[in-house]
Design an enzyme around this catalytic site. Structure first.
Site, PDB file in Angstrom:
ATOM      1  N   LYS A  76       0.866  -1.179   0.000  1.00 37.19           N
ATOM      2  CA  LYS A  76       0.000   0.000   0.000  1.00 37.19           C
ATOM      3  C   LYS A  76       0.904   1.231   0.000  1.00 37.19           C
ATOM      4  O   LYS A  76       1.918   1.256   0.709  1.00 37.19           O
ATOM      5  CB  LYS A  76      -0.893  -0.035   1.245  1.00 37.19           C
ATOM      6  CG  LYS A  76      -1.901   1.091   1.336  1.00 37.19           C
ATOM      7  CD  LYS A  76      -2.821   0.903   2.543  1.00 37.19           C
ATOM      8  CE  LYS A  76      -3.869   1.986   2.672  1.00 37.19           C
ATOM      9  NZ  LYS A  76      -4.775   1.766   3.828  1.00 37.19           N
ATOM     10  N   SER A 151      -9.717   2.040   2.881  1.00 40.22           N
ATOM     11  CA  SER A 151      -8.824   2.797   2.034  1.00 40.22           C
ATOM     12  C   SER A 151      -7.832   1.943   1.239  1.00 40.22           C
ATOM     13  O   SER A 151      -7.205   2.443   0.315  1.00 40.22           O
ATOM     14  CB  SER A 151      -8.028   3.784   2.895  1.00 40.22           C
ATOM     15  OG  SER A 151      -7.215   3.098   3.823  1.00 40.22           O
ATOM     16  N   SER A 175      -9.998  -0.479   7.007  1.00 35.01           N
ATOM     17  CA  SER A 175      -9.433  -0.422   5.656  1.00 35.01           C
ATOM     18  C   SER A 175      -8.739  -1.676   5.143  1.00 35.01           C
ATOM     19  O   SER A 175      -8.331  -1.721   3.985  1.00 35.01           O
ATOM     20  CB  SER A 175      -8.463   0.750   5.548  1.00 35.01           C
ATOM     21  OG  SER A 175      -9.194   1.941   5.474  1.00 35.01           O
TER      22      SER A 175
HETATM   23  N1  GLN Z   1     -13.339   4.384   6.500  1.00 37.77           N
HETATM   24  C1  GLN Z   1     -12.590   4.737   7.658  1.00 37.77           C
HETATM   25  C2  GLN Z   1     -12.139   6.173   7.555  1.00 37.77           C
HETATM   26  O1  GLN Z   1     -12.359   6.752   6.554  1.00 37.77           O
HETATM   27  C3  GLN Z   1     -11.428   3.815   7.871  1.00 37.77           C
HETATM   28  C4  GLN Z   1     -10.266   4.093   7.011  1.00 37.77           C
HETATM   29  C5  GLN Z   1      -9.072   3.264   7.398  1.00 37.77           C
HETATM   30  O2  GLN Z   1      -9.199   2.230   8.043  1.00 37.77           O
HETATM   31  N2  GLN Z   1      -7.911   3.734   7.001  1.00 37.77           N
HETATM   32  O3  GLN Z   1     -11.583   6.705   8.444  1.00 37.77           O
END
Ligand code: GLN
Length: 483
Positions: A76, A151, A175
């Protein structure tokens, strides 16, 4: 070749059926051919990959072995990679070449893994759809009109489309698990402190945790083994021995106590997903598990608490991106304040700016007690709920998401609608617990995930339950059409 799992690749390499270099070339060609449809990569690292593959082949020829020796993966794009762009999905870091490798990157490279590239992601890991990336949205290989989740949407789409067997990802509020659910993968968020955050660009430091995304629990065990462990460079890393995760995959589920929270089956859950979750419960019962209804009474407060704490930490973490030492800098600043304002205004996208403002507000003197402090109290209550539940059960099971992957653009005008989709995943981050999502069926041709949560450091238990389930189901083997 591209259909092989990490475990199959390891056997093939050990049996000299093919070399890491051959496999790497096949996958790089596949990425070049198919990724334009998906946009799952921000950078391809062909030269590095071929160099690492040749080195891994040489190590094998010298008698070395190891499940990750010569295994192709991707990172990532928030894991720092020496000399390679580490963008975090943001214009702010488009020109940033990291001066060092993140601990996770260094550990996997030392184990012989081959880095094919850096995967697309929501900007600074903020999002649930991978639509906030400055490099454009990622498409879901199961239906190109739908989001892959976020994400870590790039890692998920790439692995689901068989562009590579596994990838690293991070999970601050879901995410890893949510994109796993949306793309028919297995993904594991480890216990907070299990995987080093050193060199992992911070979103919300007290919630962020790196982990594996792969097609099977067996492969998650292999990748996690290479990622986990104490790191003195990360002050929140925990000095606990790392068990042999692959060795934990043979345990019987006889007598395993599975807790199913009654709050999980409320109005917001798609009834077709509820049915698939019931099917997975029955499957696990056949394997000897015992089901118990439990309660997590403070779950309803988790989303508001998370969306105060995460932006608060983000507003502090992102203050370092000011156009001075690295990252985007505006043209011809008039003075220092102008430099800060315009560099940040131009470098950050809408969602990131929104969160910085929410976070700064929640931390400001007049509102700290009302928002941030209150959210921290809720966080403790959420954790206490889990502690009470784990006195009675060995794992907790439920849906990973209330709905399957939505259409691209469907929630762009309503950020809160997207936040609400995180209802099942964020509690594990607030409590620091490990959680796994695994394939459990399909709704309208789109994958559905079932989530398992376990007590601290019981990643092996999660992986074993998922592995036993995968030995008796075939959801995880389904391949999206066209890939
Ligand atoms: N959807 C969550 C957020 O926008 C989690 C994102 C994540 O785990 N990086 O904060």
């Amino acid at each position: 070749m591209h259909q092989m799992t990490l475990a199959e690749i390891a056997r093939g390499l050990a049996d000299k059926k093919f070399s890491s270099e051959e496999l790497t070339k096949v996958l790089l060609a596949r990425i070049t051919q198919l990724d334009p449809q998906l946009n799952s990569f921000i950078s391809l690292t062909e030269e590095l990959a071929l160099e690492q593959a040749k080195a891994a082949d040489a190590r094998r020829a010298n008698g070395e072995s190891g499940a990750l020796l010569g295994a192709p993966i991707a990172h990532k794009d928030l894991f720092c990679t020496l000399g390679i762009r580490t963008s975090c999905g943001s214009k702010m870091l488009d020109n940033f070449k990291a001066p060092y490798d993140a601990t996770v990157v260094a550990k996997l490279a030392a184990a012989g893994a081959v880095t094919l590239g850096k995967t697309n992601m929501d900007e600074f890991a903020m999002g649930s759809a991978n639509e906030s990336s400055w490099y454009g949205a990622v498409k879901n290989p199961w239906n190109l009109e739908h989001v892959p989740g976020g994400s870590s949407g790039g890692s998920a789409a790439a692995v689901a489309a068989r562009l590579l067997p596994a990838a690293t990802a991070t999970d601050t509020g879901g995410s890893i698990r949510q994109p796993a659910a949306f793309t028919n993968l297995t993904g594991l968020k480890p216990t907070y402190g299990r995987v080093s955050r050193w060199g992992m660009i911070a979103y919300a430091s007290s919630l962020d945790q790196g982990g594996p995304l792969a097609r099977t629990a067996e492969d998650c065990a292999i990748l996690l083994q290479g990622m986990a462990g104490f790191d003195q460079n990360d002050s929140t890393s925990i000095d606990e021995p790392v068990p042999d995760y692959s060795a934990s995959l043979g345990d019987s589920l006889q007598g395993l106590r599975i807790g199913v929270p009654k709050e999980y089956f409320s109005a917001g859950l798609d009834p077709r997903i509820a049915e698939l979750i019931q099917n997975s419960i029955q499957e696990l019962q056949k394997l000897g598990a015992v089901i118990k209804e439990i309660s997590l009474p403070n779950m309803q407060h988790a989303i508001p608490a998370y969306y105060v704490i995460a932006p608060a930490e983000a507003s502090s973490n992102l203050s370092r991106f000011d156009g001075v030492r690295f990252g985007h800098r505006c043209e011809n600043p008039e003075n220092l304040i102008d430099l800060y304002k315009r560099s940040r205004g131009e470098g950050f996208g809408t969602e990131v700016q929104r969160r910085i403002m929410v976070g700064a507000y929640a931390l400001s003197a007049g509102y700290y007690d009302a928002y941030y402090l209150k959210a921290q109290k809720i966080r403790r209550l959420v954790k206490n709920d889990f502690m009470a539940a784990f006195n009675e059960v060995d794992i907790i099971l439920g849906p990973t998401t209330p709905n399957p992957a939505w259409k691209l653009g469907a929630k762009n005008s309503d950020p809160v609608a997207a936040y609400l989709e995180d209802v099942y995943t964020i509690t594990a981050n607030l409590a620091g617990l490990p959680g796994l999502s695994m394939p459990a069926g399909f709704v309208d041709g789109l994958p559905v995930g079932v989530q398992l949560l376990a007590p601290y450091f019981q990643e092996g238990r999660l992986l074993n339950v998922a592995h036993q389930y995968q030995l008796h189901t075939d959801w995880h083997t389904r391949t999206p059409q066209g890939f």
